[in-house]
Design an enzyme around this catalytic site. Structure first.
Site, mmCIF file in Angstrom:
data_model
loop_
_atom_site.group_PDB
_atom_site.id
_atom_site.type_symbol
_atom_site.label_atom_id
_atom_site.label_comp_id
_atom_site.label_asym_id
_atom_site.label_seq_id
_atom_site.Cartn_x
_atom_site.Cartn_y
_atom_site.Cartn_z
ATOM 1 C CE LYS A 75 -3.858 1.829 2.779
ATOM 2 N NZ LYS A 75 -4.766 1.416 3.866
ATOM 3 C CD GLU A 152 -7.695 3.351 5.381
ATOM 4 O OE1 GLU A 152 -6.959 3.805 6.279
ATOM 5 O OE2 GLU A 152 -7.253 2.694 4.424
ATOM 6 C CG ASP A 184 -7.127 4.641 10.983
ATOM 7 O OD1 ASP A 184 -6.366 3.777 11.444
ATOM 8 O OD2 ASP A 184 -7.781 4.473 9.945
HETATM 9 N N1 LIG Z 1 -1.957 -5.597 20.329
HETATM 10 C C1 LIG Z 1 -1.239 -4.790 19.565
HETATM 11 N N2 LIG Z 1 -0.365 -3.917 20.093
HETATM 12 C C2 LIG Z 1 0.370 -3.106 19.324
HETATM 13 N N3 LIG Z 1 0.305 -3.076 17.999
HETATM 14 C C3 LIG Z 1 -0.569 -3.906 17.409
HETATM 15 C C4 LIG Z 1 -1.384 -4.794 18.141
HETATM 16 N N4 LIG Z 1 -2.135 -5.495 17.270
HETATM 17 C C5 LIG Z 1 -1.809 -5.057 16.052
HETATM 18 N N5 LIG Z 1 -0.867 -4.115 16.119
HETATM 19 C C6 LIG Z 1 -0.216 -3.405 15.019
HETATM 20 O O1 LIG Z 1 -1.217 -2.803 14.237
HETATM 21 C C7 LIG Z 1 -0.788 -2.719 12.888
HETATM 22 C C8 LIG Z 1 -1.880 -3.210 11.989
HETATM 23 O O2 LIG Z 1 -3.004 -2.443 12.191
HETATM 24 P P1 LIG Z 1 -4.175 -2.395 11.128
HETATM 25 O O3 LIG Z 1 -4.579 -3.765 10.763
HETATM 26 O O4 LIG Z 1 -5.185 -1.479 11.657
HETATM 27 O O5 LIG Z 1 -3.380 -1.708 9.939
HETATM 28 P P2 LIG Z 1 -3.653 -1.736 8.397
HETATM 29 O O6 LIG Z 1 -5.104 -1.525 8.166
HETATM 30 O O7 LIG Z 1 -3.014 -2.929 7.816
HETATM 31 O O8 LIG Z 1 -2.798 -0.507 7.912
HETATM 32 P P3 LIG Z 1 -3.221 0.909 7.303
HETATM 33 O O9 LIG Z 1 -4.574 1.230 7.803
HETATM 34 O O10 LIG Z 1 -2.171 1.817 7.810
HETATM 35 O O11 LIG Z 1 -3.145 0.713 5.833
HETATM 36 C C9 LIG Z 1 0.474 -3.539 12.762
HETATM 37 O O12 LIG Z 1 1.596 -2.689 12.684
HETATM 38 C C10 LIG Z 1 0.488 -4.341 14.059
HETATM 39 O O13 LIG Z 1 1.787 -4.582 14.510
HETATM 40 MG MG LIG Z 2 -6.268 0.283 8.275
#
Ligand SMILES: Nc1ncnc2c1ncn2[C@@H]1O[C@H](COP(=O)(O)OP(=O)(O)OP(=O)(O)O)[C@@H](O)[C@H]1O
Ligand SMILES: [Mg+2]
Length: 525
Positions: A75, A152, A184
């Protein structure tokens, strides 16, 4: 807006995790788990053999794989024409790679709900035009009719309003609009948005963010710390090996997640026959990442200021994105806003759920009777109105009469409510000018070189003997769907030029079709 046969879903295409959701018969947003029963699919692609990829492979397996066969964080490169990567013997684009992720989501979900024809896909608010278009193309390559690209945080707000029982509910009386702030912090991007809403009206007041800031940057700080410690001890740097970086990234991610629960952990690093154990306390982790967190704090305060909203006026501070599970995030919110953040929605799935709500709103409005949604739900959703702002300014290259230098004259500043149309008169800069070129810039900086050039339009055959200073009227129109149309009119002759912004790095229709055929051929597991 046209719909293809089949279901309409919402998709959160994330940097590290993606999810797909739909509104169920009761009008509840529901995430559809993948074949492994997980509600999120890692946005990681592993080349298994030629023509066969595994999307969201097992974490350990992906970490041990040859880095040549693994693609992650795609992304971050969406809409960047310079991205080059060879995979399975051919050059591939971020659109194509993202399409394989979308294909996996669609394929697994279809086994449970039947054919999916249409989708809303979400993007960070701060994604510019080229990145939005790339996301839309990815959807089309994956065989989806993309009915909208949605922001988002707006999706998260819909989920919030739904969970609070307010969305489209005519029985909820509000004397004045309520305001929420959505913070976010995901895997790769960061957004802050202030939204004002009533049960049937959602209006974004201001937004800002950083498309290069997310959980992976927190991981990289741990990685650097571990690698530096290793280097000090053993004199060699594990970062020299792409394989080691891949393994360490994974270990650091796990350690970081562990630090959300515990106050201490250990990261083990073995390279070239040597090894160390690096203890990490939560306190040390917070120190190593303090400047990253501070950047999000600064943006949060700035957006509140731009929205002209005081923290006390906020009904809730909604945390979205996996990275808000790091204890340092709510602690910072308490410190700068003196408020407890809202925890009522899942930071992992709120965006996909909101996209499903938005998809259903569009379906209710434009598909009417043909929709599979129950009448009662359709009625309620039809009432919901949404208003957005633009996240990047739009300007024109002009000559500053005082300095004689070219500047970016901003026509539509960022955070303007869209749709909007702005008209300005400019003057020709010399006698007998034969042509006028309008250069459309994306960005708010005064220096044109700090902005990106979105497109040009030209009036070539101006009437002869036109004196210097003749008026030219320029109009910028920004539609609610994010399309930009620019017109320039020479007031003397009435000649006009018009462009609908041709985006940079855009795939032509035939290219999308060719990639779609290619994606069809790929076996995706
Ligand atoms: N319990 C936790 N504590 C800290 N960090 C966490 C935890 N669970 C997930 N993460 C972190 O959250 C991130 C993923 O979050 P999320 O799935 O919301 O992102 P994404 O939607 O893939 O990314 P974006 O929205 O930026 O494109 C990863 O970097 C992961 O390491
Ligand atoms: Mg996301």
């Amino acid at each position: 807006m046209h719909f293809e046969p089949g279901h309409t879903v919402g998709i959160d295409l994330g940097t590290t995790f993606s999810a797909i959701a739909i509104l169920d018969d009761e009008g509840r947003p529901r995430v559809i788990p993948n074949d492994d029963g997980e509600i999120e699919t890692a946005s990681v692609i592993l080349l298994a053999e030629s023509g066969h990829v595994i999307v969201g492979p097992n974490r350990m397996r992906a970490a041990m794989e040859d880095p040549q066969n693994v693609i992650e964080r795609i992304k971050r490169y969406m809409g960047m024409p310079d991205y080059r990567r060879t995979f399975d013997g051919r050059e591939i684009s971020p659109e194509f790679i993202s399409a394989l992720i979308l294909k996996k989501l669609r394929q697994d979900a279809e086994k449970q709900i039947g054919k999916i024809g249409n989708a809303v896909i979400t993007v960070p608010y701060y994604f510019n035009d080229a990145r939005r278009k790339a996301t839309q193309d990815a959807g089309r390559i994956a065989g989806l009719n993309v009915i909208d690209i949605m922001n988002e945080p707006t999706a998260a707000t819909l989920t919030y309003a739904y969970k609070e029982g307010i969305l489209g509910n005519p029985e909820v009386r509000v004397d004045k609009p309520r305001k929420v702030l959505v913070y976010d912090l995901g895997g790769g991007t960061f957004d802050v948005t202030v939204v004002e809403y009533t049960p049937t009206q959602f209006r974004v007041l201001a937004t800002d963010g950083d498309v290069q800031l997310g959980g992976v940057d927190w991981n990289d700080r741990l990685l650097d710390y571990v690698a530096d410690t290793f280097k000090q001890r053993h004199g060699i740097d594990p970062r020299e090996s792409p394989q080691m970086i891949q393994i360490l990234r994974n270990d650091c991610d796990l350690a970081k997640i562990e630090l959300s629960e515990k106050t201490e952990t250990v990261i083990h690093c073995r390279y070239e026959g040597r090894a160390i154990d690096v203890p990490i306390t939560r306190e040390l982790f917070d120190q190593l990442t303090a400047d990253l967190l501070q950047r999000t704090a600064d943006t949060t305060l700035l957006v509140l200021e731009e929205a002209r909203v005081r923290p006390e006026e906020l009904e809730a501070i909604v945390l979205v994105g996996g990275s808000t599970l790091m204890p340092q995030v709510p602690a910072m919110i308490r410190r700068i806003l003196n408020r407890e953040p809202y925890r009522g929605i899942s930071p992992h799935t709120a965006v996909a759920e909101g996209a499903a709500i938005h998809a259903a709103i569009l379906e209710a409005k434009y598909r009417g009777e043909q929709s599979v949604l129950a009448e009662r739900i359709r009625r309620r959703l039809q009432l919901v109105q949404q208003e957005n702002v633009n996240s990047h300014g739009l300007g024109i290259v002009a000559l500053d009469p005082k300095t004689g230098k070219t500047i970016n004259h901003v026509m539509i500043p960022r955070n303007s409510r869209i749709p909007i149309e702005v008209r300005r008169i400019f003057k020709t800069t010399k006698d007998n000018q034969e042509r006028i070129t309008v250069q459309v810039l994306e960005g708010d900086a005064p220096d044109p070189f700090a902005c990106s050039l979105l497109g040009k339009c030209r009036i070539t055959d101006l009437p002869p003997n036109l004196p210097k200073g003749s008026p030219v009227e320029v109009t910028y129109a920004f539609s609610a769907q994010g399309r930009v149309i620019v017109t320039a009119r020479d007031k003397t002759s009435g000649r006009e030029a018009r462009i609908e912004i041709e985006r940079r790095g855009v795939l032509a229709e035939e290219e999308v079709d060719a990639l779609k055929r290619l994606a069809d051929e790929y076996k995706v597991d």
